[in-house]
Design an enzyme around this catalytic site. Structure first.
Site, PDB file in Angstrom:
ATOM      1  N   GLU A   1       0.411  -9.844   1.518  1.00 15.90           N
ATOM      2  CA  GLU A   1       0.064  -8.527   2.069  1.00 15.90           C
ATOM      3  C   GLU A   1      -1.434  -8.279   2.028  1.00 15.90           C
ATOM      4  O   GLU A   1      -1.989  -7.600   2.899  1.00 15.90           O
ATOM      5  CB  GLU A   1       0.827  -7.429   1.323  1.00 15.90           C
ATOM      6  CG  GLU A   1       0.191  -6.904   0.065  1.00 15.90           C
ATOM      7  CD  GLU A   1       0.132  -7.924  -1.062  1.00 15.90           C
ATOM      8  OE1 GLU A   1      -0.768  -7.816  -1.906  1.00 15.90           O
ATOM      9  OE2 GLU A   1       0.989  -8.828  -1.117  1.00 15.90           O
ATOM     10  N   ASP A   2      -2.123  -8.842   1.025  1.00 17.90           N
ATOM     11  CA  ASP A   2      -3.561  -8.630   0.901  1.00 17.90           C
ATOM     12  C   ASP A   2      -4.311  -9.227   2.078  1.00 17.90           C
ATOM     13  O   ASP A   2      -5.196  -8.595   2.660  1.00 17.90           O
ATOM     14  CB  ASP A   2      -4.073  -9.215  -0.415  1.00 17.90           C
ATOM     15  CG  ASP A   2      -3.399 -10.541  -0.746  1.00 17.90           C
ATOM     16  OD1 ASP A   2      -3.083 -11.304   0.193  1.00 17.90           O
ATOM     17  OD2 ASP A   2      -3.193 -10.821  -1.936  1.00 17.90           O
ATOM     18  N   ASN A   3      -3.945 -10.445   2.436  1.00 18.77           N
ATOM     19  CA  ASN A   3      -4.586 -11.105   3.567  1.00 18.77           C
ATOM     20  C   ASN A   3      -4.290 -10.371   4.868  1.00 18.77           C
ATOM     21  O   ASN A   3      -5.163 -10.227   5.730  1.00 18.77           O
ATOM     22  CB  ASN A   3      -4.120 -12.559   3.644  1.00 18.77           C
ATOM     23  CG  ASN A   3      -4.880 -13.370   4.670  1.00 18.77           C
ATOM     24  OD1 ASN A   3      -4.581 -13.326   5.853  1.00 18.77           O
ATOM     25  ND2 ASN A   3      -5.870 -14.115   4.215  1.00 18.77           N
TER      26      ASN A   3
END
Length: 480
Positions: free
Chosen positions: A292-294
């Site tokens: 999710e961060d990317n």
């Protein structure tokens, strides 16, 4: 006797001429690619020297509460991570006057809560909140969740309750120095005299720097990988800045920006308005992704046209006693995720590694100029190691200590040897194990939960499931 000999010579000469041009083209192409990869390596090394060898104190570190932009710090927790107390304490001791902390667990019986309560008692003047957002039964039933990603589910309550627009999301295994927040806010808001035409910074991230508290083999390999080759290429790609490249150990961004994206990676101007549709924008929209961060970083870049920046701080990752198999499967997991997100870049990844790249270039130089393989490879690996050690020194603030230099170089060499086998293993499948659960990676990095009916190569070889701990969040794994 002379006629067959003459015929063989003629045949050989014809074949030699036939393949001369393709060999020349391949060899020349290999040298161009080698030059390109070395250019990136030198760029990453220079970026590390320029950014991390000096850490100036931000004016915001001494600014009053009314003049410093407010920041809400979100830390997802699960179990007793290695160095957990010091990791969390590093957020309580930030040199910044206007922040709040949300410490998030999914279960009221989580072992991390004891550490959290000790820190809240130690720092009563810090605005800290404990969020027990979900129970395991909720996660298993699928209610009150926004997707299959447990980290996103864990953060949702804090995300909604945070009173500041600027959010700083740090993984539980990350420790930062006291000036990190101030310098990161500096990078996010930009200098006061910045040009109006320049693109606004939408996200500030920090390069991960691994440090092993217990020197198991996997721990040493993780240090050798993250602190050299990974950091070098990570910094180079961000210096070129042609696309988003973010690892989400420590990210700073605005909630108001996140509420405008949905993870489609399509520019907002080209999409019909979706205002008012629940669960399709903001953090909730990224619960369907494993990385999710990317994807958040990519969405801010592509959907809103914002850019990223790095502060001069690292996200120090405490690595526990990581076994060799845990290291291998951790790398396999993220190669499989990247394969579904950036297929072309993942396919050429082996050609950026020192062994395959050096071997192919050695063949090319031998063909074009008769350079002995041993001579070129000796120079190639020596220079590659020197650059990687220089990157380590820039990030750490010191060179590899003399007493551990041999073991570090040995781990570095083993990491280089394992790069291609790990990549090949990762390419063969799409299932990953994360935090005790199995997922199938789908298109664009989305995932779905799968059962344990399908055997992985590890299970087929050993007759048992592979270790389920992440070694960044290793304990208190939920029981199915």
């Amino acid at each position: 006797m002379s006629e067959p000999l003459s015929g063989n010579i003629a045949t050989y000469s014809s074949n030699d001429v036939q393949f001369a041009l393709p060999k020349l083209v391949l060899s020349s192409g290999c040298l161009l690619w080698y030059t390109f990869i070395w250019s990136l390596s030198v760029l990453g090394c220079r970026a590390a020297r320029k950014r991390y060898r000096l850490q100036p104190r931000s004016p915001l570190a001494s600014a009053s509460r009314t003049s410093a932009p407010g920041v809400s710090i979100l830390r997802p927790l699960k179990g007793l991570d290695t160095n957990l107390y010091e990791n969390l304490e590093s957020t309580f001791t930030q040199e910044y006057s206007n922040f709040e902390i949300f410490l998030c667990v999914a279960d009221e019986h989580d072992q991390a809560l004891g550490v959290v309560r000790d820190l809240i008692s130690k720092y009563p003047n810090v605005d800290a909140h404990v969020i027990i957002g979900m129970s395991i039964s909720w996660l298993e039933s699928g209610s009150d969740t926004v997707g299959v990603n447990p980290k996103v589910n864990n953060l949702m309550c804090a995300y909604k309750q945070a009173k500041h627009d600027i959010l700083w999301v740090l993984d539980s295994n990350v420790m930062v120095v006291p000036g990190t927040l101030a310098r990161s806010v500096d990078a996010l808001i930009g200098p006061p005299n910045s040009k109006p035409s320049s693109r606004r910074i939408g996200l500030v991230h920090h390069v991960p720097f691994a440090w092993a508290t217990e020197y198991a083999l996997g721990s040493r390999l993780e240090e050798a990988f993250l602190n050299t080759n990974h950091a070098k290429m990570y910094l180079a790609i961000n210096a070129v800045a042609i696309d988003s490249c973010v690892v989400g150990k420590s990210n700073l961004y605005r909630r108001s920006d996140l509420e405008r994206v949905d993870g489609s990676l399509k520019p907002s101007s080209s999409r019909p308005s979706q205002e008012g549709l629940p669960g399709e924008r903001g953090l909730a929209a990224f619960g369907r992704f494993l990385a999710e961060d990317n994807m958040i970083a990519g969405a801010l870049w592509h959907e809103l046209g914002l850019r990223h920046d790095l502060s001069c701080d690292v996200a120090r990752n405490a690595v526990g006693s990581m076994t060799l198999s845990a290291y291998v499967w951790r790398r396999v997991r993220w190669v499989r995720v990247r394969k579904r997100m950036v297929f072309a870049a993942t396919m050429v990844e082996p050609l950026t590694e020192s062994i395959l790249l050096g071997g192919l270039t050695s063949l090319a130089l031998h063909h074009l100029a008769g350079v002995p393989h041993w001579l070129f490879l000796s120079i190639h690996f020596t220079l590659w190691l020197i650059v990687d050690l220089d990157v380590f020194a820039s990030l750490a603030g010191y060179s590899v200590p003399a007493g551990s230099r041999l073991s570090f170089i040995s781990a570095w060499s083993m990491r280089e040897l394992l790069a291609l086998p790990i990549w090949l293993l990762a390419i063969l499948g799409n299932e990953v194990e994360w935090r005790g659960r199995r997922y199938e990676v789908l298109r664009n990095g989305e995932v779905r939960r799968v059962g344990n009916s399908n055997f992985t190569l590890w299970e087929w070889l050993t007759g048992r499931t592979k270790p389920q701990s992440d070694y960044y969040e290793p304990l208190d794994i939920a029981q199915d």
